[in-house]
Write a protein that holds these residues in place. Structure first.
Motif, PDB file in Angstrom:
ATOM      1  N   LEU A 178       0.740  -1.320  -0.051  1.00  0.00           N
ATOM      2  CA  LEU A 178      -0.060  -0.319   0.001  1.00  0.00           C
ATOM      3  C   LEU A 178       0.959   1.048   0.068  1.00  0.00           C
ATOM      4  O   LEU A 178       0.591   2.289  -0.578  1.00  0.00           O
ATOM      5  CB  LEU A 178      -0.844   0.010   1.183  1.00  0.00           C
ATOM      6  CG  LEU A 178      -2.388  -0.493   0.644  1.00  0.00           C
ATOM      7  CD1 LEU A 178      -2.290  -1.736   0.261  1.00  0.00           C
ATOM      8  CD2 LEU A 178      -3.301  -0.513   1.974  1.00  0.00           C
ATOM      9  N   ILE A 179       1.906   1.199   0.694  1.00  0.00           N
ATOM     10  CA  ILE A 179       2.756   2.514   0.956  1.00  0.00           C
ATOM     11  C   ILE A 179       4.119   2.282   0.403  1.00  0.00           C
ATOM     12  O   ILE A 179       4.541   2.720  -0.531  1.00  0.00           O
ATOM     13  CB  ILE A 179       2.690   2.889   2.386  1.00  0.00           C
ATOM     14  CG1 ILE A 179       1.319   3.171   2.793  1.00  0.00           C
ATOM     15  CG2 ILE A 179       3.204   4.311   2.336  1.00  0.00           C
ATOM     16  CD1 ILE A 179       0.958   3.256   4.122  1.00  0.00           C
ATOM     17  N   THR A 180       5.121   1.909   1.265  1.00  0.00           N
ATOM     18  CA  THR A 180       6.330   1.854   1.176  1.00  0.00           C
ATOM     19  C   THR A 180       6.919   1.435  -0.360  1.00  0.00           C
ATOM     20  O   THR A 180       8.014   1.760  -0.934  1.00  0.00           O
ATOM     21  CB  THR A 180       7.125   1.349   2.239  1.00  0.00           C
ATOM     22  OG1 THR A 180       6.652   0.105   2.384  1.00  0.00           O
ATOM     23  CG2 THR A 180       7.407   2.061   3.322  1.00  0.00           C
ATOM     24  N   ASN A 181       6.147   0.318  -0.759  1.00  0.00           N
ATOM     25  CA  ASN A 181       6.524  -0.434  -2.151  1.00  0.00           C
ATOM     26  C   ASN A 181       5.360  -0.256  -3.111  1.00  0.00           C
ATOM     27  O   ASN A 181       5.061  -1.246  -3.715  1.00  0.00           O
ATOM     28  CB  ASN A 181       7.345  -1.645  -1.870  1.00  0.00           C
ATOM     29  CG  ASN A 181       8.026  -2.137  -2.987  1.00  0.00           C
ATOM     30  OD1 ASN A 181       8.384  -1.273  -3.935  1.00  0.00           O
ATOM     31  ND2 ASN A 181       8.367  -3.301  -3.191  1.00  0.00           N
ATOM     32  N   ASN A 182       4.550   0.726  -3.009  1.00  0.00           N
ATOM     33  CA  ASN A 182       3.414   0.683  -3.850  1.00  0.00           C
ATOM     34  C   ASN A 182       3.453   0.728  -5.296  1.00  0.00           C
ATOM     35  O   ASN A 182       4.798   1.251  -5.817  1.00  0.00           O
ATOM     36  CB  ASN A 182       2.867   2.204  -3.474  1.00  0.00           C
ATOM     37  CG  ASN A 182       1.536   2.418  -4.375  1.00  0.00           C
ATOM     38  OD1 ASN A 182       1.242   2.436  -5.508  1.00  0.00           O
ATOM     39  ND2 ASN A 182       0.407   2.367  -3.589  1.00  0.00           N
ATOM     40  N   PRO A 183       3.166  -0.232  -6.243  1.00  0.00           N
ATOM     41  CA  PRO A 183       3.260  -0.599  -7.350  1.00  0.00           C
ATOM     42  C   PRO A 183       3.357   0.697  -8.494  1.00  0.00           C
ATOM     43  O   PRO A 183       4.215   0.874  -9.051  1.00  0.00           O
ATOM     44  CB  PRO A 183       2.054  -1.770  -7.886  1.00  0.00           C
ATOM     45  CG  PRO A 183       1.440  -1.515  -6.782  1.00  0.00           C
ATOM     46  CD  PRO A 183       1.807  -1.000  -5.593  1.00  0.00           C
ATOM     47  N   VAL A 184       2.467   1.621  -8.167  1.00  0.00           N
ATOM     48  CA  VAL A 184       2.367   2.763  -9.033  1.00  0.00           C
ATOM     49  C   VAL A 184       3.366   4.050  -8.622  1.00  0.00           C
ATOM     50  O   VAL A 184       4.146   4.547  -9.411  1.00  0.00           O
ATOM     51  CB  VAL A 184       1.024   3.352  -9.280  1.00  0.00           C
ATOM     52  CG1 VAL A 184       0.987   4.503 -10.308  1.00  0.00           C
ATOM     53  CG2 VAL A 184      -0.046   2.344  -9.500  1.00  0.00           C
ATOM     54  N   LEU A 185       3.189   4.330  -7.267  1.00  0.00           N
ATOM     55  CA  LEU A 185       3.791   5.721  -6.733  1.00  0.00           C
ATOM     56  C   LEU A 185       5.372   5.315  -6.573  1.00  0.00           C
ATOM     57  O   LEU A 185       6.069   6.342  -6.714  1.00  0.00           O
ATOM     58  CB  LEU A 185       3.105   6.189  -5.606  1.00  0.00           C
ATOM     59  CG  LEU A 185       1.539   6.617  -5.740  1.00  0.00           C
ATOM     60  CD1 LEU A 185       0.973   6.988  -4.643  1.00  0.00           C
ATOM     61  CD2 LEU A 185       1.494   7.410  -7.003  1.00  0.00           C
ATOM     62  N   VAL A 186       5.544   3.845  -6.081  1.00  0.00           N
ATOM     63  CA  VAL A 186       6.725   3.934  -5.887  1.00  0.00           C
ATOM     64  C   VAL A 186       7.669   2.967  -6.780  1.00  0.00           C
ATOM     65  O   VAL A 186       8.829   3.333  -7.409  1.00  0.00           O
ATOM     66  CB  VAL A 186       7.227   3.190  -4.523  1.00  0.00           C
ATOM     67  CG1 VAL A 186       8.677   3.134  -4.170  1.00  0.00           C
ATOM     68  CG2 VAL A 186       6.397   4.303  -3.728  1.00  0.00           C
ATOM     69  N   GLN A 187       7.278   1.872  -7.348  1.00  0.00           N
ATOM     70  CA  GLN A 187       7.751   0.958  -8.310  1.00  0.00           C
ATOM     71  C   GLN A 187       7.605   1.522  -9.759  1.00  0.00           C
ATOM     72  O   GLN A 187       8.190   1.186 -10.858  1.00  0.00           O
ATOM     73  CB  GLN A 187       7.410  -0.527  -8.213  1.00  0.00           C
ATOM     74  CG  GLN A 187       7.547  -0.963  -6.756  1.00  0.00           C
ATOM     75  CD  GLN A 187       6.690  -2.473  -6.860  1.00  0.00           C
ATOM     76  OE1 GLN A 187       7.025  -3.327  -7.692  1.00  0.00           O
ATOM     77  NE2 GLN A 187       5.936  -2.629  -5.790  1.00  0.00           N
ATOM     78  N   LEU A 188       6.508   2.390  -9.730  1.00  0.00           N
ATOM     79  CA  LEU A 188       6.323   3.259 -11.250  1.00  0.00           C
ATOM     80  C   LEU A 188       5.843   2.079 -12.404  1.00  0.00           C
ATOM     81  O   LEU A 188       6.522   2.117 -13.360  1.00  0.00           O
ATOM     82  CB  LEU A 188       7.586   3.906 -11.601  1.00  0.00           C
ATOM     83  CG  LEU A 188       7.929   5.106 -10.597  1.00  0.00           C
ATOM     84  CD1 LEU A 188       9.413   5.513 -10.898  1.00  0.00           C
ATOM     85  CD2 LEU A 188       7.113   6.068 -10.550  1.00  0.00           C
ATOM     86  N   LEU A 189       5.241   1.122 -11.796  1.00  0.00           N
ATOM     87  CA  LEU A 189       4.804   0.099 -12.846  1.00  0.00           C
ATOM     88  C   LEU A 189       3.267   0.453 -13.272  1.00  0.00           C
ATOM     89  O   LEU A 189       2.510   1.090 -12.633  1.00  0.00           O
ATOM     90  CB  LEU A 189       4.800  -1.332 -12.144  1.00  0.00           C
ATOM     91  CG  LEU A 189       6.061  -1.946 -11.718  1.00  0.00           C
ATOM     92  CD1 LEU A 189       6.137  -3.165 -10.957  1.00  0.00           C
ATOM     93  CD2 LEU A 189       7.096  -2.158 -12.854  1.00  0.00           C
ATOM     94  N   GLY A 190       2.942  -0.229 -14.467  1.00  0.00           N
ATOM     95  CA  GLY A 190       1.678   0.057 -14.932  1.00  0.00           C
ATOM     96  C   GLY A 190       1.193   1.491 -15.099  1.00  0.00           C
ATOM     97  O   GLY A 190       0.008   1.781 -14.822  1.00  0.00           O
ATOM     98  N   MET A 191       2.106   2.218 -15.501  1.00  0.00           N
ATOM     99  CA  MET A 191       1.655   3.758 -15.584  1.00  0.00           C
ATOM    100  C   MET A 191       0.453   3.989 -16.755  1.00  0.00           C
ATOM    101  O   MET A 191      -0.400   4.696 -16.653  1.00  0.00           O
ATOM    102  CB  MET A 191       2.810   4.493 -16.202  1.00  0.00           C
ATOM    103  CG  MET A 191       4.052   4.338 -15.417  1.00  0.00           C
ATOM    104  SD  MET A 191       3.849   4.962 -13.761  1.00  0.00           S
ATOM    105  CE  MET A 191       4.717   6.383 -14.089  1.00  0.00           C
ATOM    106  N   CYS A 192       0.548   2.890 -17.870  1.00  0.00           N
ATOM    107  CA  CYS A 192      -0.345   3.292 -18.913  1.00  0.00           C
ATOM    108  C   CYS A 192      -1.754   3.379 -18.643  1.00  0.00           C
ATOM    109  O   CYS A 192      -2.325   4.527 -18.838  1.00  0.00           O
ATOM    110  CB  CYS A 192      -0.179   2.205 -20.388  1.00  0.00           C
ATOM    111  SG  CYS A 192       1.363   2.184 -20.466  1.00  0.00           S
TER     112      CYS A 192
END
Lengths: 194, 174, 219
Positions: free
Chosen positions: C11-25
């Protein structure tokens, strides 16, 4: 025929640019755009694969999936075709045109998971394009991607030297830059070839 | 070589299993999807024209937008046309009366930005069409009587093109 | 197994979108209405969890050389199942999301988690990872939808609240008249900008919390 091809090309390159209006292919767009050179390489590789994938997937869809009533296997088949295609292109380039391979090589594996490629193939089916239209849409879609990524990379090289809040470091400032480019591309909407 | 054969076999096996599972899912979902599409088309048709029955008429004229033409038992027409909007194709059902005026439109499917282009389905926009001729069914900027959807002129124009194409197609079939 | 840490990671420290920057499209493309965000989020959550479980279960029998290909086949399978089910039972959502449902196949979140987590961990942990990462994705999507929908067209919950005939037809709550909305935010421009600002906010928050920890450590 010619007008439809022209309007598809214009649409794919400017009006409905894959990145700035359809959000297809954002990952490599953001990941491979820190330098103009790499951006050009990535853009060319994507254009190449998108054109080929559009042509091949159209044939597969029209002559294999549709006659057999296997439309539900489209996604699965297309992604396998793209993966195999990328692999094949990589091997072919390595053997026959090593210079091009050394230029594009590192980007090729990344293309399999580029949603612009799968996206263009699925859109071809959705828009019921014929063989020529599909191929043209694939190539011009790739050119649109090339244009977007090169423009973006050139802006990004300058943004490096700009001053911005510390929290915006890295990706956020890139996204803001991209948003401004998207705004500029909105100016193309409404252009039409009659 | 042996290794390649083994790897290919494994990949093939996995793909075959996945394809099998998909086939099963498809068997379950095929019927509801078909029913939904039929229902949607039927609703669109009855929204644009009153009729008891209709027959398909083949059309091979100049307007490439027109995909299907039906003649109703009352002598009116229902035309399905596909036009390109701002982001993709829009499929519109157009009711055309025997006197070549539009009786109503209905958007069957569109891939426009949610909330903007999709407003073409709203009554405010759609209700402007009934009673118009091909010349009147254009956005005001182009000299017609249709007020374009705010911020979605392209979509509005596309829908008008569909109406114009439909009326023109009917006029050649007469 | 450390559920709490996984929860916080997703949810926070390793959030897929906001931190790992995955699945932007998909994050930027479909977040124009609340309904889209929730629908996409839940679809990805389900697909991610299923894929994680299957891949984790098969991790010992998949040969290393073709593991990516096998992952992609499995993912494509689940995505198609979800796509077909949506078309059949929630057609409004399927129409609204369009090509972005089949495109979940190439959403880096799924292949990324398969490679980074499911291929190395037990089935239980992988399932939890799928659920928490999926939740993290859903939450970001929902936040973006709420911001863009509210500022862009002045409404909330379009498609879910005030439904007329079935899911997806509601007009939502109109908080201020639509003409006053910043329509730009519902366009591609708004997608890039909103996500940029959200990531910046996240970086700010993470930096502050890191500074705070450092201070406490010094004491």
């Amino acid at each position: 025929m010619l007008t439809s091809i022209l309007s598809i090309s214009l649409g794919a390159i400017l009006i409905n640019n894959f990145i700035f209006s359809q959000f297809l292919g954002c990952c490599p767009f953001l990941g491979c755009s820190s330098k103009v050179d790499t951006a050009v390489g990535m853009g060319l590789a994507v254009t190449f694969v998108m054109g080929l994938a559009s042509a091949i997937c159209w044939v597969v869809n029209e002559y294999v999936l549709m006659p057999l009533g296997l439309a539900f296997l489209q996604t699965l088949t297309f992604i396998l075709v793209i993966a195999a295609l990328v692999q094949f292109v990589e091997m072919f380039l390595k053997k026959s045109i090593p210079s091009l391979y050394s230029a594009l090589g590192i980007y090729l594996p990344l293309i399999t998971t580029n949603c612009a490629v799968l996206g263009v193939v699925l859109l071809n089916v959705q828009n019921k394009y014929n063989f020529i239209e599909s191929t043209v849409y694939g190539i011009t879609g790739g050119l649109g991607f090339l244009l977007a990524i090169v423009l973006f990379a050139s802006v990004r090289e300058r943004v490096e030297f700009a001053e911005y809040p510390k929290s915006f470091e890295g990706f956020p400032i890139c996204l803001v830059t991209a948003s401004l480019l998207a705004l500029a591309f909105m100016g193309f909407s409404g252009m039409k070839i009659f | 070589m042996n290794k390649i054969v083994k790897l290919t076999l494994i990949l093939f096996l996995v793909s075959a299993i996945v394809a099998g599972v998909l086939g099963l899912t498809n068997m379950v979902t095929e019927e509801p999807i078909r029913l939904y599409n039929e229902k949607k088309t039927a609703e669109a048709y009855s929204a644009v024209m009153d009729f008891d029955s209709y027959d398909e008429v083949s059309y091979s004229g100049d307007r490439s937008e027109v995909t299907k033409v039906y003649k109703t038992n009352n002598g009116d027409w229902i035309v399905e046309a596909e036009v390109s909007g701002s982001q993709g194709m829009i499929t519109v059902a157009v009711g055309v009366k025997a006197d070549l005026t539009c009786n109503g439109i209905s958007i069957i499917s569109s891939s426009e930005t949610s909330g903007l282009g999709s407003k073409a389905s709203n009554a405010e926009f759609k209700d402007q069409f009934p009673g118009l001729t091909a010349d009147q069914a254009k956005v005001t900027k182009d000299g017609g009587q249709i007020n374009a959807i705010t911020g979605a002129t392209i979509t509005s124009r596309a829908v008008c093109t569909a109406v114009g194409a439909a009326i023109e197609a009917v006029s050649t079939l007469g | 197994m450390n559920i709490k840490k996984q929860f916080k990671d997703g949810l926070i420290t390793n959030n897929p979108v906001l931190v790992q920057l995955l699945g932007m499209c998909s994050t930027m493309a479909i977040t124009t209405m609340f309904f889209n965000g929730i629908g996409m989020g839940i679809s990805v959550l389900i697909i991610l969890t299923c894929c994680n479980v299957v891949i984790s279960a098969m991790r010992k029998i998949i040969p290393n050389d073709i593991r990516i290909a096998v992952f992609v086949v499995i993912i494509a399978g689940f995505v198609t199942i979800v796509d077909l089910l949506l078309q059949a039972y929630v057609p409004a959502l399927s129409e609204s999301l369009g090509v972005f449902i089949p495109l979940i196949v190439v959403n880096c979140i799924i292949i990324g988690r398969a490679e980074a987590f499911a291929a190395k961990n037990s089935i239980g942990a992988s399932a939890l990872d799928g659920i928490f990462q999926g939740l993290g994705y859903t939450i970001v999507l929902t936040i973006m939808c709420i911001i863009r929908e509210f500022l862009g067209s002045g409404s909330f919950g379009k498609g879910i609240i005030n439904t007329i005939n079935g899911i997806g037809t509601g007009n939502g709550l109109q908080i201020f008249p639509e003409e006053f909305g910043a329509k730009l935010l519902t366009m591609p421009f708004g997608g890039f900008l909103t996500l940029g600002c959200l990531i910046a906010l996240m970086q700010y928050a993470l930096r502050k919390s890191a500074e705070k920890k450092e201070k406490e450590g010094n004491k």
